[in-house]
Scaffold this motif. Structure first.
Motif, PDB file in Angstrom:
ATOM      1  N   ARG A 164       5.345   6.890  -7.591  1.00 37.74           N
ATOM      2  CA  ARG A 164       4.129   7.212  -7.420  1.00 37.74           C
ATOM      3  C   ARG A 164       3.681   8.613  -8.247  1.00 37.74           C
ATOM      4  O   ARG A 164       2.956   8.777  -9.147  1.00 37.74           O
TER       5      ARG A 164
ATOM      6  N   THR B 166       1.235  -1.275   0.241  1.00 38.05           N
ATOM      7  CA  THR B 166       0.235   0.160   0.374  1.00 38.05           C
ATOM      8  C   THR B 166       0.821   1.040   0.272  1.00 38.05           C
ATOM      9  O   THR B 166       0.109   2.237   0.270  1.00 38.05           O
ATOM     10  N   HIS B 167       2.386   0.870   0.361  1.00 39.98           N
ATOM     11  CA  HIS B 167       3.365   2.337  -0.151  1.00 39.98           C
ATOM     12  C   HIS B 167       4.197   2.250  -1.111  1.00 39.98           C
ATOM     13  O   HIS B 167       4.508   0.751  -1.183  1.00 39.98           O
ATOM     14  N   PHE B 168       3.677   2.883  -1.788  1.00 40.40           N
ATOM     15  CA  PHE B 168       5.229   3.190  -2.493  1.00 40.40           C
ATOM     16  C   PHE B 168       6.003   4.618  -3.206  1.00 40.40           C
ATOM     17  O   PHE B 168       5.790   5.124  -2.696  1.00 40.40           O
TER      18      PHE B 168
END
Length: 72
Positions: free
Chosen positions: A13, A6-8
Protein backbone atom coordinates in the motif's frame (compact mmCIF):
# COMPACT_ATOMS: atom_id res chain seq x y z
CA UNK A 1 -14.98 -18.35 -10.03
CA UNK A 2 -12.94 -15.15 -9.74
CA UNK A 3 -11.20 -13.85 -6.66
CA UNK A 4 -10.60 -10.21 -5.87
CA UNK A 5 -7.96 -9.01 -3.45
CA UNK A 6 -9.20 -6.11 -1.35
CA UNK A 7 -6.49 -6.11 1.30
CA UNK A 8 -2.88 -5.16 0.60
CA UNK A 9 0.13 -5.55 2.85
CA UNK A 10 1.21 -2.23 4.39
CA UNK A 11 4.44 -2.08 2.37
CA UNK A 12 2.53 -2.69 -0.87
CA UNK A 13 0.00 0.00 0.00
CA UNK A 14 2.88 2.37 0.79
CA UNK A 15 4.49 1.74 -2.60
CA UNK A 16 1.19 2.29 -4.40
CA UNK A 17 0.58 5.52 -2.44
CA UNK A 18 4.11 6.73 -3.20
CA UNK A 19 3.67 6.02 -6.92
CA UNK A 20 0.44 8.01 -7.16
CA UNK A 21 1.92 10.78 -5.03
CA UNK A 22 4.91 11.16 -7.40
CA UNK A 23 2.64 10.88 -10.43
CA UNK A 24 0.35 13.61 -9.08
CA UNK A 25 3.27 15.91 -8.31
CA UNK A 26 4.59 15.40 -11.83
CA UNK A 27 1.21 16.25 -13.31
CA UNK A 28 0.98 19.41 -11.21
CA UNK A 29 4.42 20.53 -12.39
CA UNK A 30 3.52 19.78 -16.01
CA UNK A 31 0.21 21.64 -15.89
CA UNK A 32 1.76 24.63 -14.18
CA UNK A 33 4.57 24.82 -16.73
CA UNK A 34 2.03 24.67 -19.58
CA UNK A 35 0.08 27.55 -18.03
CA UNK A 36 3.26 29.58 -17.69
CA UNK A 37 4.27 28.84 -21.28
CA UNK A 38 0.97 30.33 -22.40
CA UNK A 39 1.64 33.43 -20.30
CA UNK A 40 5.12 33.80 -21.83
CA UNK A 41 3.67 33.48 -25.34
CA UNK A 42 1.03 36.11 -24.57
CA UNK A 43 3.67 38.53 -23.31
CA UNK A 44 5.95 37.86 -26.28
CA UNK A 45 3.06 38.68 -28.61
CA UNK A 46 2.84 42.21 -27.17
CA UNK A 47 4.66 45.12 -28.75
CA UNK A 48 7.72 46.65 -27.12
CA UNK A 49 5.64 49.71 -26.24
CA UNK A 50 3.02 47.57 -24.47
CA UNK A 51 5.76 45.75 -22.56
CA UNK A 52 7.39 49.06 -21.61
CA UNK A 53 4.02 50.21 -20.28
CA UNK A 54 4.04 47.14 -18.02
CA UNK A 55 7.62 47.90 -16.95
CA UNK A 56 9.05 44.91 -18.85
CA UNK A 57 11.62 44.28 -21.53
CA UNK A 58 11.67 41.17 -23.72
CA UNK A 59 14.68 39.71 -21.96
CA UNK A 60 12.91 39.95 -18.57
CA UNK A 61 9.71 38.11 -19.60
CA UNK A 62 10.76 34.69 -18.20
CA UNK A 63 11.89 36.28 -14.93
CA UNK A 64 8.56 38.09 -14.69
CA UNK A 65 6.51 34.94 -15.35
CA UNK A 66 8.51 32.76 -12.94
CA UNK A 67 9.10 35.47 -10.32
CA UNK A 68 7.28 33.48 -7.61
CA UNK A 69 9.38 30.34 -8.10
CA UNK A 70 12.88 31.71 -8.74
CA UNK A 71 14.83 34.48 -7.15
CA UNK A 72 15.82 36.51 -10.19
Amino acid sequence: MAYTITHFAPETRGRIDAFFNRFGQGMNAYLESRARCAEIEALEAKTDAELAGMGLTRDRIPAHVFRDTYWL
